[in-house]
Design an enzyme around this catalytic site. Sequence first.
Site, mmCIF file in Angstrom:
data_model
loop_
_atom_site.group_PDB
_atom_site.id
_atom_site.type_symbol
_atom_site.label_atom_id
_atom_site.label_comp_id
_atom_site.label_asym_id
_atom_site.label_seq_id
_atom_site.Cartn_x
_atom_site.Cartn_y
_atom_site.Cartn_z
ATOM 1 N N LYS A 272 31.914 31.142 36.540
ATOM 2 C CA LYS A 272 31.438 30.441 37.749
ATOM 3 C C LYS A 272 30.165 31.087 38.275
ATOM 4 O O LYS A 272 29.148 30.421 38.473
ATOM 5 C CB LYS A 272 32.505 30.487 38.834
ATOM 6 C CG LYS A 272 31.983 30.159 40.227
ATOM 7 C CD LYS A 272 33.012 30.473 41.295
ATOM 8 C CE LYS A 272 32.467 30.413 42.697
ATOM 9 N NZ LYS A 272 31.962 31.691 43.213
ATOM 10 N N ASN A 273 30.227 32.402 38.508
ATOM 11 C CA ASN A 273 29.093 33.030 39.188
ATOM 12 C C ASN A 273 27.863 33.157 38.297
ATOM 13 O O ASN A 273 26.757 33.361 38.802
ATOM 14 C CB ASN A 273 29.508 34.377 39.793
ATOM 15 C CG ASN A 273 30.375 34.154 41.035
ATOM 16 O OD1 ASN A 273 30.402 33.049 41.585
ATOM 17 N ND2 ASN A 273 31.075 35.189 41.473
ATOM 18 N N ARG B 122 36.898 25.242 43.850
ATOM 19 C CA ARG B 122 35.518 25.723 43.803
ATOM 20 C C ARG B 122 35.229 26.536 42.557
ATOM 21 O O ARG B 122 34.103 26.567 42.089
ATOM 22 C CB ARG B 122 35.265 26.681 44.973
ATOM 23 C CG ARG B 122 35.001 26.023 46.242
ATOM 24 C CD ARG B 122 34.504 27.043 47.231
ATOM 25 N NE ARG B 122 33.968 26.298 48.345
ATOM 26 C CZ ARG B 122 33.509 26.822 49.453
ATOM 27 N NH1 ARG B 122 33.507 28.120 49.606
ATOM 28 N NH2 ARG B 122 33.040 26.069 50.394
ATOM 29 N N ASP C 162 36.220 40.421 43.953
ATOM 30 C CA ASP C 162 36.798 39.099 43.660
ATOM 31 C C ASP C 162 38.195 39.196 43.045
ATOM 32 O O ASP C 162 38.908 38.197 42.988
ATOM 33 C CB ASP C 162 35.893 38.313 42.698
ATOM 34 C CG ASP C 162 34.573 37.930 43.341
ATOM 35 O OD1 ASP C 162 34.443 38.062 44.567
ATOM 36 O OD2 ASP C 162 33.663 37.499 42.602
ATOM 37 N N ARG D 298 27.631 37.196 55.794
ATOM 38 C CA ARG D 298 27.009 37.323 54.463
ATOM 39 C C ARG D 298 25.508 37.085 54.599
ATOM 40 O O ARG D 298 24.992 36.033 54.219
ATOM 41 C CB ARG D 298 27.659 36.330 53.485
ATOM 42 C CG ARG D 298 29.143 36.582 53.309
ATOM 43 C CD ARG D 298 29.819 35.535 52.449
ATOM 44 N NE ARG D 298 29.565 35.713 51.032
ATOM 45 C CZ ARG D 298 30.037 34.898 50.092
ATOM 46 N NH1 ARG D 298 30.769 33.849 50.419
ATOM 47 N NH2 ARG D 298 29.774 35.112 48.815
ATOM 48 N N CYS E 249 32.482 30.723 50.946
ATOM 49 C CA CYS E 249 33.777 31.136 51.484
ATOM 50 C C CYS E 249 33.625 32.014 52.724
ATOM 51 O O CYS E 249 32.737 32.866 52.779
ATOM 52 C CB CYS E 249 34.554 31.901 50.412
ATOM 53 S SG CYS E 249 35.219 30.832 49.128
HETATM 54 N N1 EPU Z 1 24.393 41.706 51.681
HETATM 55 C C1 EPU Z 1 23.522 41.937 52.719
HETATM 56 N N2 EPU Z 1 22.274 41.358 52.665
HETATM 57 C C2 EPU Z 1 21.890 40.560 51.637
HETATM 58 C C3 EPU Z 1 22.772 40.334 50.579
HETATM 59 C C4 EPU Z 1 24.043 40.919 50.629
HETATM 60 O O1 EPU Z 1 23.834 42.650 53.670
HETATM 61 O O2 EPU Z 1 20.743 40.075 51.665
HETATM 62 C C5 EPU Z 1 25.720 42.353 51.688
HETATM 63 C C6 EPU Z 1 26.853 41.338 51.709
HETATM 64 O O3 EPU Z 1 27.171 40.919 53.016
HETATM 65 C C7 EPU Z 1 27.980 42.107 51.046
HETATM 66 C C8 EPU Z 1 27.240 42.960 50.016
HETATM 67 O O4 EPU Z 1 25.892 43.024 50.460
HETATM 68 O O5 EPU Z 1 28.584 42.964 51.974
HETATM 69 C C9 EPU Z 1 27.259 42.430 48.595
HETATM 70 O O6 EPU Z 1 26.880 41.057 48.592
HETATM 71 P P1 EPU Z 1 26.280 40.340 47.314
HETATM 72 O O7 EPU Z 1 24.925 39.846 47.667
HETATM 73 O O8 EPU Z 1 26.451 41.201 46.128
HETATM 74 O O9 EPU Z 1 27.266 39.104 47.173
HETATM 75 P P2 EPU Z 1 26.933 37.567 47.108
HETATM 76 O O10 EPU Z 1 25.714 37.325 46.290
HETATM 77 O O11 EPU Z 1 27.047 36.959 48.457
HETATM 78 C C10 EPU Z 1 28.292 37.272 44.884
HETATM 79 C C11 EPU Z 1 29.348 36.323 44.405
HETATM 80 C C12 EPU Z 1 30.660 36.644 45.126
HETATM 81 C C13 EPU Z 1 31.054 38.079 44.841
HETATM 82 C C14 EPU Z 1 29.908 39.028 45.239
HETATM 83 C C15 EPU Z 1 30.181 40.468 44.886
HETATM 84 C C16 EPU Z 1 28.161 34.331 43.847
HETATM 85 C C17 EPU Z 1 27.775 32.948 44.206
HETATM 86 N N3 EPU Z 1 28.946 34.968 44.708
HETATM 87 O O12 EPU Z 1 28.195 37.049 46.282
HETATM 88 O O13 EPU Z 1 31.630 35.774 44.595
HETATM 89 O O14 EPU Z 1 32.190 38.411 45.582
HETATM 90 O O15 EPU Z 1 28.696 38.610 44.588
HETATM 91 O O16 EPU Z 1 30.423 40.594 43.531
HETATM 92 O O17 EPU Z 1 27.787 34.828 42.795
HETATM 93 C C18 EPU Z 1 33.597 34.506 44.627
HETATM 94 O O18 EPU Z 1 33.325 34.184 43.464
HETATM 95 O O19 EPU Z 1 34.691 34.239 45.188
HETATM 96 C C19 EPU Z 1 32.602 35.223 45.400
HETATM 97 C C20 EPU Z 1 32.677 35.358 46.716
#
Ligand code: EPU
Length: 424
Positions: free
Chosen positions: A24-25, A402, A310, A125, A120
Amino acid sequence: MARDCMRIIGGTALSGEVSVSGGKNTSVAAIPATLLADGPCVLENIPDIDDVHALIDILRSLGAQVSFDADRNVMKVDPTTVNTCVVSRENAQRLRASYYLMGALLGRLGEAEVPLPGGCPIGPRPIDQHLKAFRALGAEVDDEGGVVHMKAPELMGSLISFDIVTVGGTINAILAAAKAEGVTLIQNAAREPHVVDVANLINSMGGKVRGAGTAMIRITGQRHLRGTNYAVIPDQIETGTMMIAAAATHGDVTIHNCIPVHMESLTAKLLEVGVRVSAEDDVIRVWDNPRQAHRAVKVTTQAYPGFPTDLQQPFSALLTTASGVSKIEETIFEQRFRHLDELVRMGARVDVRDSVASIEGVPRLIGTSVTVTDLRAGAGLLVAGLMAEGETVILEPHFIDRGYDHVVEKLSGLGARISREVLE
Ligand code: EPU
């Protein structure tokens, strides 16, 4: 009003063989990445999940021609007809990964107007690091009023130093830098398997992304990227969910089409719990002695190669019946313990203090009606339902749609007594 649900009669040890779908991701990044190409792209192994369908609608709204053969998991995207850089608020809020349209449109058109993403509800975020990366590449960024407007007549390679490890930020920076003039260095990059997969996809278009999978990525931007044919990697989290479900039901399951090296942090924890795991090529087998109780363990979620956030939710379901007190520290997302309230309704003994949940093992969970609050909470409740005595009714299963491709069919194939129903 009619409501959808999943109904599980628990207590059956899962057994048999199952094949994992495409990631998915990685898919939700690969699909926007096709916008960088100058010709049509074919993506294989794309899962049939709601987030993919939302992205198809978004790409079509931008003028791209998209077809998706969900039975064969093949998607074709012709991005040459893209005629706008504007994503609607309604579309952007259908999923978290709509933020990848920012990097992809900036790379393709030098301009993007993308509302803040949905996704979610697992805590705040922010995307400040994504915007910092776009600014470093020379884009003017204005994020007033919940819409990110970006313009860069010419993107220039640069040094991007992330303050935290961010998966989405790293991939977005790669997408934009792939088309920038000159060299970009990303410091403190995320090392997740899907970061590597997106880099490989861009390289198959003629891009030059080096070092993905390490904390320092070097990208030499290309003026033109060609259309490509690329198969995305299997889903790490679906693999893990199946491994946990096999262990939690004291079953014996062989999982095909997966990448065992991506699963090492989970495998280590399953071994600690007392479950047996073996792996060869693209196959993992998880099996367990039905009479032996699981042992309590400590888990801290971390960026890859640490234990994935996750998988924290499905793994915590398994720990509800492990003997002793398990501790789970969630370091990535603040509100990723909401499923624990539902597990308590099923008889789990849980105490949450800040980012640490203590789970005291009970002899068994008892089925009841529970409500999904986010995708991986849904995975946690599926695992709990499979473990529990009696019937569990899982409400709001759309969150599960999703990210899990045909999960009811896959679990049924392993002997689970699970069905999808409409409650009148
Ligand atoms: N963060 C910030 N600022 C940013 C970006 C992130 O403060 O600009 C913080 C976030 O709030 C969090 C941490 O950094 O505390 C890590 O966030 P990250 O950016 O790595 O996560 P994401 O891109 O929002 C993706 C996956 C998530 C998965 C996380 C961590 C996708 C679409 N989503 O989220 O997947 O949990 O990486 O591996 O790729 C899921 O599949 O259920 C899911 C939530």
